[in-house]
Design a protein around this motif. Structure first.
Motif, mmCIF file in Angstrom:
data_model
loop_
_atom_site.group_PDB
_atom_site.id
_atom_site.type_symbol
_atom_site.label_atom_id
_atom_site.label_comp_id
_atom_site.label_asym_id
_atom_site.label_seq_id
_atom_site.Cartn_x
_atom_site.Cartn_y
_atom_site.Cartn_z
ATOM 1 N N GLY A 248 40.517 40.579 45.383
ATOM 2 C CA GLY A 248 39.326 40.900 46.150
ATOM 3 C C GLY A 248 38.501 39.650 46.381
ATOM 4 N N LEU A 249 37.727 39.671 47.452
ATOM 5 C CA LEU A 249 36.821 38.564 47.750
ATOM 6 C C LEU A 249 35.548 39.140 48.336
ATOM 7 C CD1 LEU A 249 36.739 35.468 47.535
ATOM 8 C CD2 LEU A 249 37.369 35.384 49.946
ATOM 9 N N GLU A 250 34.428 38.728 47.759
ATOM 10 C CA GLU A 250 33.136 39.269 48.122
ATOM 11 C C GLU A 250 32.555 38.602 49.365
ATOM 12 O OE1 GLU A 250 32.439 35.713 45.474
ATOM 13 O OE2 GLU A 250 33.752 37.472 45.398
ATOM 14 N N HIS A 251 31.759 39.396 50.102
ATOM 15 C CA HIS A 251 31.001 38.889 51.242
ATOM 16 C C HIS A 251 29.648 39.588 51.243
ATOM 17 C CE1 HIS A 251 34.462 36.723 52.884
ATOM 18 N NE2 HIS A 251 35.178 37.745 52.436
ATOM 19 N N ARG A 252 28.736 39.125 52.071
ATOM 20 C CA ARG A 252 27.354 39.616 51.959
ATOM 21 C C ARG A 252 27.186 41.088 52.336
ATOM 22 N NH1 ARG A 252 24.004 35.909 56.078
ATOM 23 N NH2 ARG A 252 25.368 34.316 55.182
ATOM 24 N N ALA A 253 28.066 41.614 53.182
ATOM 25 C CA ALA A 253 27.952 43.029 53.553
ATOM 26 C C ALA A 253 29.311 43.714 53.608
ATOM 27 C CB ALA A 253 27.242 43.178 54.897
ATOM 28 N N SER A 254 30.297 43.127 52.945
ATOM 29 C CA SER A 254 31.636 43.703 52.944
ATOM 30 C C SER A 254 32.442 43.038 51.847
ATOM 31 C CB SER A 254 32.326 43.491 54.297
ATOM 32 O OG SER A 254 32.467 42.106 54.581
ATOM 33 N N THR A 255 33.628 43.572 51.635
ATOM 34 C CA THR A 255 34.575 42.931 50.728
ATOM 35 C C THR A 255 35.976 43.091 51.292
ATOM 36 O OG1 THR A 255 35.475 42.864 48.482
ATOM 37 C CG2 THR A 255 34.785 45.015 49.295
ATOM 38 N N ALA A 256 36.795 42.069 51.111
ATOM 39 C CA ALA A 256 38.207 42.133 51.463
ATOM 40 C C ALA A 256 38.999 42.380 50.189
ATOM 41 C CB ALA A 256 38.648 40.833 52.130
ATOM 42 N N LEU A 257 39.850 43.407 50.202
ATOM 43 C CA LEU A 257 40.596 43.820 49.025
ATOM 44 C C LEU A 257 42.076 43.931 49.362
ATOM 45 C CD1 LEU A 257 38.239 46.806 48.166
ATOM 46 C CD2 LEU A 257 38.186 44.584 47.038
ATOM 47 N N ILE A 258 42.905 43.777 48.359
ATOM 48 C CA ILE A 258 44.331 44.033 48.498
ATOM 49 C C ILE A 258 44.790 44.772 47.251
ATOM 50 C CG2 ILE A 258 45.030 41.796 47.543
ATOM 51 C CD1 ILE A 258 47.308 41.802 49.652
ATOM 52 N N CYS A 259 45.612 45.807 47.421
ATOM 53 C CA CYS A 259 46.039 46.607 46.268
ATOM 54 C C CYS A 259 47.410 47.204 46.530
ATOM 55 C CB CYS A 259 45.024 47.714 45.973
ATOM 56 S SG CYS A 259 45.096 49.107 47.121
ATOM 57 N N ASN A 260 48.038 47.672 45.463
ATOM 58 C CA ASN A 260 49.269 48.455 45.601
ATOM 59 C C ASN A 260 48.921 49.792 46.248
ATOM 60 O OD1 ASN A 260 50.350 46.364 44.185
ATOM 61 N ND2 ASN A 260 51.046 47.577 42.447
ATOM 62 N N ARG A 261 49.696 50.194 47.209
ATOM 63 C CA ARG A 261 49.391 51.468 47.865
ATOM 64 C C ARG A 261 49.468 52.634 46.885
ATOM 65 N NH1 ARG A 261 53.850 49.593 50.665
ATOM 66 N NH2 ARG A 261 52.546 49.330 52.499
ATOM 67 N N THR A 262 50.251 52.490 45.818
ATOM 68 C CA THR A 262 50.352 53.559 44.832
ATOM 69 C C THR A 262 49.109 53.660 43.954
ATOM 70 O OG1 THR A 262 51.513 52.037 43.346
ATOM 71 C CG2 THR A 262 52.864 53.464 44.726
ATOM 72 N N ASP A 263 48.202 52.690 44.044
ATOM 73 C CA ASP A 263 46.962 52.748 43.268
ATOM 74 C C ASP A 263 45.924 53.658 43.915
ATOM 75 O OD1 ASP A 263 48.057 50.954 41.504
ATOM 76 O OD2 ASP A 263 46.960 49.218 42.262
ATOM 77 N N LEU A 264 46.092 53.974 45.178
ATOM 78 C CA LEU A 264 45.102 54.768 45.895
ATOM 79 C C LEU A 264 45.269 56.254 45.574
ATOM 80 C CD1 LEU A 264 45.372 52.853 49.279
ATOM 81 C CD2 LEU A 264 43.484 52.730 47.628
#
Length: 596
Positions: A248-264
């Motif tokens: 994940g990477l933080e931004h002032r009004a959003s975040t970009a995330l990457i995850c395993n689809r099986t985690d959702l």
């Protein structure tokens, strides 16, 4: 200053190429300079994004070619022109991460630091970017997800123009392009969007929205307990679901995330899987950064210097404290139980205590050296460095427990975070930005809580002694004890890489493997004459007692070696937290801590 205008289009998704056009109407009379950042805030490593620029040309407003040349690895200068100057360049985008840019025929993603050149001297001008749809019928259902403000005439999630007040704001809003799942909720009245790109099946968006709402509202209330006012007008959780990934990477009004689809979360399944809990913890971590590092910043980041390493010894505060609060917010939100939270804490304690690097490097030193050590770890990292994330989270825990005990629960680390917010964060983007000084934190803690941490602060931040967590937990009626894994086996004093081959990834300092002369990269072949694989090593070791002497055959490169080991005691995989004192006073401290 006149606006800086960009156009970005996925020109050739199969070739992973974005085409960017930049127009500046009032370039510098002696030749306009342009710069692409060498790193992205939140990820402290020089990444040289300019290496992905494939072609570049410049023209004047009559369309005639203008000479442009590089002055260093990430800076260009155009020849003097009268009137507007336009740059057109291609960016190769094949980095499926949260840090850079990625493009194929299924999805596009970019951070501004990877694709938008800065027109030096014009960073404070309005920046307008026209995000265009790739050509072709296959892309007719693509949409745009970003927290950038839409320009007049552009619909939310639509292609068109978006605006930013300056270059710093422009590059702090990542963009996802493609077909994605979209869900929304409000946290204390503020719209929050959930964007999931990538193939997912039976995604439970209702559960995900409800769970993230609890986390977001808990964090907003932490910093603004009276007004419940969020620091942004809209927020976007932007996730790329893949087969194997995390970040994940933080931004002032959003975040970009990457995850395993099986985690959702999946419709019809109500249990809290370990993967989903991890994903919620990641979301919690990046959302907490909305306050802690995106607005409460170290002085060194006010503003960022994106042309070189930007040093601070305070990442233990900005990443470590955030790592402390991410899982704490899960239990405070009611998403996980106290026992589950204790399990997560115990795992963190075990991970920190396993590495000898904690006895050599302080969290302040780890913060300063992030550029050359934390983000460039090798096989000896656990023996040489400590993580300002994980140990930083335990520093936050130690400070919180000490403050709560000293004040009988009247004050806590929450009060410290609120003071930091009020003094440094709340108005960061409204006036002249001010950051936290390198030596200010201890005094700020005392001001917020009335507690002088003294030697605890010195040892925890600038020293390398182990934190007195067991003693601090006693005040809350909790014991902290080492707990080997179930069916614990003797240890080689090494960690394998995983996979079919029993190849060593890490050799722990002072362990059996190191004493016997084994090294990272060695491939274990046999133990006392029996073949070793990645799958059967644990079974073989379980037949021995600690202190047993064994013979191991291993290949180092193409040379066979024989090593004789004396097996270590079983590793302490985690530490167990148990409530042992149920009297009213410690119980009240626990409840205030975990249900604040």
């Amino acid at each position: 200053m006149k606006p800086i205008r960009y156009t970005i289009v996925p020109k050739n998704p199969a070739a992973h190429l974005f085409e960017v056009t930049l127009t500046i109407e009032d370039p510098a009379p002696d030749g306009q300079c342009f710069m692409l950042p060498v790193w992205i805030p939140g990820s402290y490593m020089v990444r040289e994004f300019a290496r992905n620029i494939v072609t570049m040309r410049a023209t004047n407003e009559a369309g005639r070619k203008v000479r442009i040349s590089k002055t260093d690895k990430h800076t260009w200068q155009a020849a003097p022109v009268k009137g507007a100057l336009t740059l057109r360049y291609e960016v190769y985008a094949w980095d499926l991460s949260v840090r850079a840019a990625h493009l194929d025929d299924t999805v596009g993603f970019f951070n501004g630091t990877s694709v938008f050149l800065a027109a030096l001297g014009h960073e404070g001008a309005q920046h307008v970017v026209d995000i265009q749809r790739p050509d072709g019928h296959a892309y007719r259902h693509w949409r745009v997800a970003t927290a950038l403000a839409e320009a007049r005439g552009t619909k939310r999630y639509g292609f068109g123009e978006y605006t930013a007040s300056g270059y710093d704001e422009l590059i702090d809003h990542p963009v996802t392009l493609g077909e994605f799942t979209l869900a929304s909720f409000k946290a204390h009245g503020v719209p929050h969007d959930i964007v999931i790109a990538g193939r997912v099946v039976a995604l439970d968006t209702e559960r995900l929205s409800a769970d993230l709402k609890k986390i977001c509202e808990a964090q907003i209330a932490l910093f603004e307990p009276r007004t419940k006012r969020a620091p942004m007008e809209r927020y976007v959780f932007m996730t790329q679901a893949v087969s194997d990934g995390y970040g994940g990477l933080e931004h002032r009004a959003s975040t970009a995330l990457i995850c395993n689809r099986t985690d959702l979360p999946v419709k019809g399944k109500t249990e809290m899987s370990e993967g989903y809990r991890t994903y919620l913890g990641l979301c919690s971590h990046e959302y907490f950064h909305t306050w802690n590092v995106k607005r409460i910043k170290p002085a060194a980041f006010a503003p960022y210097d994106l042309t070189r390493e930007d040093y601070t010894s305070l990442l233990w505060l900005f990443e470590g404290f955030t790592s402390y609060y991410d899982d704490l917010m899960l239990v405070r939100s009611g998403l996980i139980s106290v026992d589950e939270y204790f399990g997560l804490l115990g795992k963190t304690v075990g991970g920190v205590l396993r590495g000898a690097g904690r006895l050599k490097q302080s969290v302040a030193e780890s913060s300063f050296d992030a550029w050359i050590k934390y983000y460039r770890q090798d096989e000896n990292a656990s023996n040489a460095i400590v993580s300002y994330y994980t140990k930083g989270s335990l520093v936050a825990l130690a400070f919180d427990l000490a403050i709560r005990t000293e004040t009988s629960g009247r004050k806590s680390l929450d009060d410290v975070m609120r003071l930091l917010w009020q003094r440094y964060g709340r108005d960061f983007y409204r006036g002249k930005p001010v950051g936290v000084g390198e030596d200010d934190v201890e005094a700020l803690i005392a001001e917020a809580t009335g507690v002088e941490l003294g030697s605890l602060f010195a040892d925890a931040v600038r020293g390398t002694r182990d934190l007195p967590l067991a003693t601090l937990f006693e005040g809350l009626g909790v014991t902290l004890e080492g707990e080997p894994e179930r069916g614990a086996k003797p240890s080689l004093g090494a960690r394998l890489r995983g996979g079919a081959e029993a190849s060593i990834a890490v050799v722990y300092e002072g362990g059996a493997a190191q004493k016997a002369g084994l090294s990272a990269g060695d491939a274990l072949m046999a133990l006392d004459g029996l073949r070793v694989t990645g799958a059967n090593l644990d079974t073989l070791l379980a037949r021995y007692q600690p202190g047993a002497k064994v013979e191991i055959h291993a290949f180092r490169r193409d040379e066979l070696r024989v090593a004789r080991l004396t097996l270590d005691a079983p590793e302490i995989a985690r530490y167990k937290l148990t409530v042992t004192d149920k009297r009213p006073a410690p119980r009240a401290l626990r409840e205030r801590w975990l249900a604040a």
